[in-house]
Design an enzyme around this catalytic site. Structure first.
Site, mmCIF file in Angstrom:
data_model
loop_
_atom_site.group_PDB
_atom_site.id
_atom_site.type_symbol
_atom_site.label_atom_id
_atom_site.label_comp_id
_atom_site.label_asym_id
_atom_site.label_seq_id
_atom_site.Cartn_x
_atom_site.Cartn_y
_atom_site.Cartn_z
ATOM 1 N N HIS A 1 203.352 88.358 -12.260
ATOM 2 C CA HIS A 1 204.514 87.736 -12.891
ATOM 3 C C HIS A 1 205.425 87.029 -11.898
ATOM 4 O O HIS A 1 206.470 86.518 -12.278
ATOM 5 C CB HIS A 1 205.333 88.781 -13.649
ATOM 6 N N ASP B 1 177.940 113.547 18.431
ATOM 7 C CA ASP B 1 176.499 113.700 18.250
ATOM 8 C C ASP B 1 175.714 112.835 19.216
ATOM 9 O O ASP B 1 175.381 111.683 18.925
ATOM 10 C CB ASP B 1 176.097 113.389 16.809
ATOM 11 N N HIS C 1 171.356 113.115 18.170
ATOM 12 C CA HIS C 1 170.524 112.292 17.292
ATOM 13 C C HIS C 1 170.054 110.998 17.945
ATOM 14 O O HIS C 1 169.177 110.317 17.413
ATOM 15 C CB HIS C 1 171.273 111.964 15.994
ATOM 16 N N HIS D 1 167.596 107.116 16.526
ATOM 17 C CA HIS D 1 167.625 105.753 17.034
ATOM 18 C C HIS D 1 166.406 105.433 17.914
ATOM 19 O O HIS D 1 166.459 104.514 18.743
ATOM 20 C CB HIS D 1 168.915 105.509 17.822
ATOM 21 N N ASP E 1 171.405 105.028 11.085
ATOM 22 C CA ASP E 1 172.262 106.170 10.765
ATOM 23 C C ASP E 1 172.489 106.356 9.271
ATOM 24 O O ASP E 1 172.691 107.481 8.804
ATOM 25 C CB ASP E 1 173.645 105.987 11.416
HETATM 26 O O1 UNU Z 1 176.892 107.203 17.510
HETATM 27 C C1 UNU Z 1 176.999 108.027 18.361
HETATM 28 N N1 UNU Z 1 177.416 109.214 18.012
HETATM 29 C C2 UNU Z 1 176.657 107.716 19.805
HETATM 30 C C3 UNU Z 1 176.186 106.468 20.160
HETATM 31 C C4 UNU Z 1 176.764 108.707 20.759
HETATM 32 C C5 UNU Z 1 176.422 108.447 22.068
HETATM 33 C C6 UNU Z 1 175.946 107.208 22.426
HETATM 34 C C7 UNU Z 1 175.841 106.210 21.455
HETATM 35 FE FE FE Z 2 173.885 107.031 15.371
#
Ligand code: UNU
Ligand code: FE
Ligand code: FES
Length: 443
Positions: A100, A201, A204, A209, A358
């Site tokens: 408005h 983390d 992982h 990766h 991820d």
């Molecule tokens: O994404 C992550 N948690 C990460 C990426 C950790 C360490 C190195 C790169």
């Molecule tokens: Fe990751």
């Protein structure tokens, strides 16, 4: 809710990723009271410059004022609640609602109402209908945060011990800039799933990766497919009072970048390290050249070395909008900034290959607990438990291994504390008991 987080044993209930009631409590107790990242000062240098941002599910307008300060307002018209500003960034002297035509000045005050005299006959209190202001806005080394709670502790106190680590890249590096506007995309996960991943983390990397590592021939490539463990002494994890935490992988700053870009970054950093060591000490200079992965409670993540800053915006228990900025050292040459920008968006951007690696993990971890039986499971963050310690030269509680879950435990320790905290008035800033809680934890 009492068995939600078990700090003593390093366990969390899987229901925390799905429970709709808990989600509402999080919005009130966490997003209603914690400092939330808005943007970087450099995105809004001049009077009238603005960006839109999210604080929890609330959309806010962040506006540079005439006196140089920054204010933030709910981006909601005080007439019938339509969105006041539909654009994500720009420069305005006034924000005119599309519905408005009520218009607001840069300071949020209601400046004009179409046909005010004729239609309201003096019966509207303009002063009572300014945009709803966010109680506190403050900046740390150019990073702007807002807080809805007028009684909240200061941003400096809230960052606390993690400032020492942030200063490595926010200050000792000579400062960083965010290259925006951010890329935005939706992930079907709980906002905590990616935040906990970034807080600590390193486990992982070699597995999730594996293909990305091999394909990019990055410095981390030997970890691809878990062919090797980072050697003893290759890194550390840090937990702090307010849940902020990080992992350090020593001396491998551009570990995620492709081999070509990594070479350029290493050469660039070599030109700066001695000066940094002189001014900030050997340890900070070493960390400047290390890879840091971290999250600031509740939902900001960064990868120093991978040149990225992310915010995980909650949109219900099972949906998150991720905003991703590239981040570069201010004094880097333009062509290196461009390499970083392209590399980052190809790796951790919306369609980036690292990001894609991820996302299914984030989604399955968040969505499987819809199952009535699955949600009763306890999630395990016990790696390295019992070995957490304090050190003279580094603040916080430290886990001395490249791979471990110390900062997960620290993150959920504070998550539990703030959910139970009646108000900031009841909070004791000087209580050091949190350290012992983490150090004493044991399976
Ligand atoms: O994404 C992550 N948690 C990460 C990426 C950790 C360490 C190195 C790169
Ligand atoms: Fe990751
Ligand atoms: Fe970690 Fe399955 S191995 S979630």
């Amino acid at each position: 809710m009492d068995d939600l987080i078990d700090t003593k044993r390093g366990l969390q209930s899987a229901s925390m990723f799905i429970d709709p009631h808990l989600y509402e409590v999080e919005m009130e107790k966490i997003f209603g009271r914690c400092w939330l990242f808005l943007t970087h000062e450099s995105a809004i240098p001049n009077y009238g410059d603005f960006v839109t941002a999210k604080m929890g599910e609330d959309e806010v307008l962040v506006v540079r004022q005439e006196d140089g300060t920054v204010k933030a307002f709910l981006n909601v018209c005080r007439h019938r609640g339509a969105r006041v500003c539909p654009v994500e960034a720009g420069n305005r002297r006034a924000f005119v609602c599309n519905y408005h035509g009520w218009s607001y000045a840069a300071d949020g005050s209601l400046a004009a109402i179409p046909f005010e005299k004729e239609l309201y006959g003096g019966k509207i209190d303009r002063c009572a209908h300014g945009l709803k202001e966010v109680a506190k806005v403050d900046s740390y080394r150019g990073f702007l945060f807002g807080n809805f709670d007028p009684g909240a502790i200061s941003l400096e106190d809230y960052l606390g011990d993690v400032r020492w680590y942030l200063d490595i890249w926010m200050e000792a590096s000579g400062g960083v800039e965010l290259i925006g506007p951010p890329a935005r995309s939706i992930v079907h996960c709980n906002w905590k799933a990616p935040t906990e991943n970034f807080v600590g983390d390193a486990y992982h990397i070699g597995w999730t990766h594996a293909s990305s590592l091999a394909a990019s021939r990055s410095i981390f490539a030997p970890m691809s497919g878990n062919q090797m463990l980072p050697p003893a002494g290759a890194g550390a994890q840090i937990a702090t009072r307010f849940g902020h935490g990080l992992g350090i992988l020593y001396d491998v700053n551009p570990g995620v970048h492709t081999a070509q870009t990594a070479e350029k970054i290493l050469a660039w950093q070599a030109t700066k390290k001695d000066k940094i060591a002189e001014k900030y000490g050997e340890l900070k200079a070493r960390f400047y050249g290390s890879h840091l992965n971290g999250s600031l409670f509740p939902n900001v993540s960064y990868l120093w070395g991978t040149n990225t800053l992310k915010i995980w915006q909650p949109r219900g228990p099972s949906e998150t909008e991720v905003w991703t900025w590239a981040m570069a050292e201010k004094d880097m040459p333009e062509d290196l900034k461009r390499d970083i920008y392209n590399g980052l968006h190809g790796g951790f951007g919306t369609a980036g290959y690292w990001e894609a690696d991820d996302n299914d993990n984030m989604e399955s971890a968040s969505l499987l607990p819809t199952g009535w039986q699955s949600r009763k499971l306890r999630l395990n963050a016990q790696m390295g438990i019992g070995n957490d310690t304090v050190m003279d030269e580094m603040p916080g509680v430290i886990g001395q291994a490249a791979i471990g879950e110390t900062s997960y435990r620290g993150y959920y320790r504070f998550y539990d504390e703030i959910l139970k905290l009646p108000s900031w008035d009841a909070f004791d800033l000087n209580d050091e008991g949190w350290k012992q809680q983490l150090i004493d934890a044991d399976r």
